[in-house]
Design a protein around this motif. Structure first.
Motif, short mmCIF file in Angstrom:
data_model
loop_
_atom_site.label_atom_id
_atom_site.label_comp_id
_atom_site.label_asym_id
_atom_site.label_seq_id
_atom_site.Cartn_x
_atom_site.Cartn_y
_atom_site.Cartn_z
N UNK A 31 31.84 -19.99 -9.82
CA UNK A 31 32.44 -20.47 -8.67
C UNK A 31 32.12 -19.87 -7.31
N UNK A 32 31.61 -18.43 -7.55
CA UNK A 32 31.23 -17.47 -6.53
C UNK A 32 29.79 -18.09 -5.98
N UNK A 33 29.41 -18.76 -6.79
CA UNK A 33 27.93 -19.41 -6.42
C UNK A 33 28.05 -20.39 -5.17
N UNK A 34 29.02 -21.35 -5.29
CA UNK A 34 29.24 -22.34 -4.43
C UNK A 34 30.04 -21.60 -3.30
N UNK A 85 28.92 -19.52 -20.14
CA UNK A 85 27.65 -18.97 -20.03
C UNK A 85 26.83 -19.66 -18.93
N UNK A 86 26.78 -21.13 -19.04
CA UNK A 86 25.72 -21.53 -18.08
C UNK A 86 26.26 -21.64 -16.82
N UNK A 87 27.47 -21.46 -16.34
CA UNK A 87 28.00 -21.23 -14.94
C UNK A 87 27.73 -19.81 -14.40
N UNK A 88 27.85 -18.94 -15.27
CA UNK A 88 27.78 -17.45 -15.02
C UNK A 88 26.17 -17.31 -14.98
N UNK A 89 25.44 -17.97 -15.65
CA UNK A 89 23.94 -17.63 -15.39
C UNK A 89 23.47 -18.72 -13.95
N UNK A 95 22.84 -15.95 -6.68
CA UNK A 95 22.86 -14.72 -6.07
C UNK A 95 21.18 -13.89 -6.01
N UNK A 96 20.48 -14.13 -6.98
CA UNK A 96 19.09 -13.63 -6.85
C UNK A 96 18.48 -14.47 -6.08
N UNK A 97 18.49 -15.67 -5.91
CA UNK A 97 17.76 -16.54 -4.81
C UNK A 97 18.09 -16.07 -3.46
N UNK A 98 19.40 -15.55 -3.10
CA UNK A 98 19.76 -15.18 -1.73
C UNK A 98 18.95 -13.97 -1.56
N UNK A 99 18.89 -13.17 -2.54
CA UNK A 99 18.36 -11.79 -2.15
C UNK A 99 16.87 -12.05 -1.90
#
Length: 302
Positions: A31-34, A85-89, A95-99
Motif C-alpha cells: 500500500x506504500x506504493x499508492x 509477494x506480488x504487492x510487495x514486488x 519505489x525504484x521507478x521514482x528513483x
C-alpha cells in the motif's frame, strides 16, 4: 505535538487502506506504493502545475486508486502469500521507478520537481498560501473523519457485507451470488485512493518526499496497524496507529531498541488476540452494551 498528531492523521490513511484489503481476506505489503503515487501526483499538481490543494489531493486519490485497479486486475487470481509477494514486488518497482523519475520545471529561476533519488523538494503550497500547522492539522482530521464516515456507511451496506463474506470464505461468497472479482477490484481501488489522499497530505505536510520514504517498512507498518488495532471496525487501524507512533515516540530514548520492543509487542498481541484489540467479537459486545444502556422511549421501547 501538532507534528505528531499530523503524522498520526496522515499515516491513518494508509492504515485504513491496508485494513480494507484485510477485510476481503488479502494481505498487502504494497500500500506504500499508492501512498507514494498520491504524494508525487499531488505534489506535482500544486508545485508544478499550480493547482489548488483540494484538486491536487483529489488527483492524488485518483492516481492512487487508478494504479490500484490496474494492479488489482492482473493479480485477481492470486491469493494468500502469492498476492502478498506480488504487492510487495509492485511497491518496490514503484519505489525504484521514482528513483529514476525526473520531471523538473524552472520556477522563479530554480528547478522544481522530482529529481530521481534526490527526491522532490519545494512542495510549498501551504506556506505560499499562509496555511498554518493547526489549519493543516484540521484539514487532515476533517478528511480522516470523512473517510471514517465512509467506512461507517460502507460496513452497513450490502457492499461492506460482501467484503466481509469474501474475506471469510471467498468460494462460499461466490456460490451465494456475490461477484467476487468485481468486489475485490472495487476494494483495491478504494484502498488505493485512500492511500493516495494520505500521500498527498504527507507531501504537503513535509514539503519534501524521496523514494526511500516509501520502502517496505511503511508497508509492514500499515499492515500491522489493522492487525494490532483490530479488524472489527475501521477505528481498529487508527488505534493501531496510535499505539505504534505513540509507543515509538514515548520510547525514543531507547534509540535502536525501539523497533525490537515494537516487534515483540506486535508478536505478543497477534498471539493473544489474532484479530486485533478491537476484533469483531468485542465490537459486537460494545454495540450490544450501547443498545442496552440506551434510555427507553416513551412507549417503553429502546
Amino acid at each position: 505535538m501538532i507534528g505528531v498528531l499530523s503524522n498520526i492523521g496522515v499515516v491513518s490513511f494508509v492504515a485504513l487502506s491496508a485494513y480494507l484489503l484485510l477485510l476481503t481476506g488479502e494481505i498487502s505489503f504494497g500500500q506504500q506504493a499508492f501512498f507514494a503515487i498520491g504524494a508525487y501526483a499531488a505534489g506535482i499538481a500544486t508545485a508544478l502545475w499550480g493547482w489548488p490543494l483540494a484538486l491536487a489531493l483529489a488527483w492524488g486519490a485518483v492516481s492512487g486508486g487508478g494504479a490500484a485497479v490496474l494492479v488489482g486486475i492482473p493479480t485477481l487470481r492470486l491469493h494468500g502469500l502469492y498476492f502478498s509477494i506480488a504487492t510487495l514486488a509492485f511497491a518496490e518497482m514503484v519505489r525504484i521507478l521514482f528513483e529514476l523519475f525526473r520531471y523538473q520545471v524552472e520556477i522563479d529561476g530554480e528547478l522544481v520537481g522530482p529529481n530521481g533519488a534526490e527526491g522532490f523538494r519545494a512542495i510549498r503550497y501551504i506556506f505560499d498560501h499562509n496555511i498554518d500547522a493547526v489549519q493543516f492539522l484540521l484539514l487532515i482530521y476533517a478528511l480522516l473523519a470523512a473517510a471514517l464516515l465512509g467506512f461507517f456507511l460502507l460496513e452497513r451496506s450490502r457492499t461492506g457485507v460482501a467484503f466481509r463474506m469474501i474475506g471469510e470464505d471467498e468460494t462460499l461468497a461466490g456460490l451465494q451470488g456475490i461477484p467476487v472479482a468485481g468486489h475485490k477490484i472495487l476494494a483495491a481501488g478504494i484502498a488505493g485512493a485512500l492511500a493516495g489522499v494520505g500521500g498527498g497530505l504527507y507531501a504537503h505536510l513535509t514539503t519534501y518526499v524521496e523514494p526511500r520514504v516509501f520502502d517496505v517498512m511503511l508497508g509492514v507498518h500499515s499492515l500491522a496497524y489493522g492487525l494490532i488495532g483490530g479488524l472489527g471496525t475501521a477505528l481498529g487501524p487508527l488505534l493501531g496507529v496510535l499505539i505504534d507512533i505513540g509507543l515509538l515516540e514515548s520510547i525514543r530514548p531507547l534509540a535502536g531498541y525501539r523497533m525490537i520492543i515494537f516487534g515483540g509487542i506486535v508478536a505478543l498481541l497477534l498471539i493473544v488476540r489474532p484479530r486485533g484489540l478491537l476484533d469483531e467479537r468485542l465490537v459486537h459486545r460494545i454495540a450490544r452494551w450501547l443498545v442496552r444502556s440506551r434510555p427507553a422511549g416513551v412507549d417503553g421501547r429502546r
